[in-house]
Design a protein around this motif. Structure first.
Motif, mmCIF file in Angstrom:
data_model
loop_
_atom_site.group_PDB
_atom_site.id
_atom_site.type_symbol
_atom_site.label_atom_id
_atom_site.label_comp_id
_atom_site.label_asym_id
_atom_site.label_seq_id
_atom_site.Cartn_x
_atom_site.Cartn_y
_atom_site.Cartn_z
ATOM 1 N N CYS A 79 0.843 -1.202 0.000
ATOM 2 C CA CYS A 79 0.000 0.000 0.000
ATOM 3 C C CYS A 79 0.875 1.247 0.000
ATOM 4 N N SER A 117 -0.800 8.720 1.256
ATOM 5 C CA SER A 117 -0.490 10.103 0.889
ATOM 6 C C SER A 117 -1.091 11.034 1.942
ATOM 7 N N GLN A 138 -4.745 9.424 2.842
ATOM 8 C CA GLN A 138 -5.435 8.514 1.931
ATOM 9 C C GLN A 138 -4.609 7.247 1.755
ATOM 10 N N SER A 179 -4.092 3.707 -0.210
ATOM 11 C CA SER A 179 -4.388 3.001 -1.451
ATOM 12 C C SER A 179 -3.609 1.700 -1.500
ATOM 13 N N GLU A 201 -1.702 -0.915 -3.794
ATOM 14 C CA GLU A 201 -1.022 -0.803 -5.080
ATOM 15 C C GLU A 201 -0.462 -2.149 -5.522
ATOM 16 N N ILE A 260 -3.444 1.265 -8.709
ATOM 17 C CA ILE A 260 -3.719 1.621 -7.322
ATOM 18 C C ILE A 260 -5.227 1.681 -7.114
ATOM 19 N N GLN A 261 -5.639 1.471 -5.869
ATOM 20 C CA GLN A 261 -7.053 1.503 -5.506
ATOM 21 C C GLN A 261 -7.204 2.208 -4.167
ATOM 22 N N HIS A 262 -7.829 3.385 -4.167
ATOM 23 C CA HIS A 262 -8.058 4.132 -2.936
ATOM 24 C C HIS A 262 -9.136 3.420 -2.125
ATOM 25 N N THR A 307 -9.621 6.463 4.046
ATOM 26 C CA THR A 307 -9.212 7.834 4.327
ATOM 27 C C THR A 307 -9.240 8.049 5.837
#
Length: 336
Positions: free
Chosen positions: A94, A97, A111, A113, A115, A122-124, A127
């Motif tokens: 992962c 950010s 956030q 994500s 990866e 990538i997949q968010h 949060t």
């Protein structure tokens, strides 16, 4: 003091296998370099008279990287991803950010994500936000659900991380009501009692005289079939911190950060992140069990001014890993 990244030879990440006894595990390891070492005690009802089971390591089998999946379209899919322990022999890679623009400089947003290292996809999925007007560090964690074609993603509250005043102790909870206080919000009273997911303790270290940060991570052990049991304490004496401080750690999984080694050439403390961490930071860490220091349960570190990588493996889940990483961001009055 710096956690600069260096490379040195290491064994490939191991593969977990279940075994019922030490002798069974040793006999099942294959290959000239295969070794077994207990990693996580798994609780058992012991009605059959057997002792506690262990998860053991067989080497040298590299893990399979878990890549991004199709967007989560309902809450059930989100809960499975967030709270299910990582599959055996699987590493989830992962990145996190940090957004500190504008009004978010003091209360940043993070956030998370997933990866895929080979494809770059990538997949968010989550949060986290630092709560304003709180006397202690307080993060809320939400998951992203794409349950509407018109929406770019709806946030569903998953839980929170809260520290003591000094920032040396953090407790991780699922979303729910606190049974130890009266909720002002009537909506909170309709929720189930929150689940205690873990705790993170930082050793006091005034001005950094004791070297790099030292972390202790507390969680409940998994069940015999590798599932995470639910623990919803309703009194202070039932919490992870109380059990640990009173010496009742039989049913607890106790992990620590791996101690970095001093490097004379760079004049700094270093860890091997196998290329996943590229910048020195006091926040960088690797989590291990004392019985197997080569098996990295989780690692976290800086790759840019506001970009960090986070990888985790069995027996922790995505929500726990994200929460543990968030504790590292916070300033700690008594730790450095």
């Amino acid at each position: 003091m710096s956690d600069q990244v260096v490379m040195h030879p290491q064994l490939n990440p191991p593969n977990f296998e279940h075994s019922l006894s030490d002798s069974d595990s040793e006999g099942n390891n294959e290959g000239p370099n295969a070794t077994g070492a207990p990693v996580v005690p798994i609780t058992d009802n012991e009605q059959d008279g057997e002792g506690p089971h262990t998860v053991r390591v067989a080497r040298p089998v590299p893990p399979i990287d878990y890549g991004p999946q199709p967007p989560l379209v309902n809450i059930k899919e989100l809960m499975n991803l967030a709270f299910r322990p990582a599959a055996l022999n699987t590493r989830v890679t992962c990145h996190i950010s940090r957004n500190r623009d504008g009004l978010d400089k003091i209360y940043p947003q993070y956030q998370l994500s997933i990866e895929h290292l080979l494809t770059g996809d990538i997949q968010h999925v989550m949060t986290a936000r630092k709560k304003r007007k709180s006397q202690t560090s307080y993060y809320t964690i939400s998951g992203v659900v794409h349950d509407s074609p018109e929406s770019a993603g709806r946030l569903v509250e998953l839980g929170k991380v809260r520290s003591n005043f000094l920032g040396t102790t953090f407790v991780i909870y699922s979303h729910g009501k606190n049974p130890m206080k009266k909720e002002v919000d009537s909506k909170q009273n309709d929720l189930p009692v929150r689940e205690e997911m873990g705790a993170v303790l930082y050793d006091p270290n005034i001005l950094g005289f004791k070297g790099p940060r030292k972390m202790t991570i507390l969680m409940h052990t998994l069940t015999r079939d590798g599932k995470r049991p639910e623990f919803r304490p309703t009194s202070e004496s039932e919490t992870l911190l109380s059990k640990y401080r009173e010496g009742g750690s039989r049913d607890l999984l106790v992990l620590h950060n791996k101690s970095p080694q001093w490097n004379e050439e760079t004049q700094s403390f270093v860890l091997n992140f196998s290329g996943r961490v590229t910048q020195a930071s006091v926040k960088n860490f690797q989590i291990v069990h004392d019985n197997d220091l080569d098996y990295i349960v989780m690692q976290f570190g800086r790759v840019g001014p506001d970009l960090f990588t986070m990888d985790y493996k069995y027996p922790i889940c995505l929500f726990q890993a994200f929460a543990i990483a968030l504790t590292s961001f916070d300033a700690k009055l008594a730790c450095e």
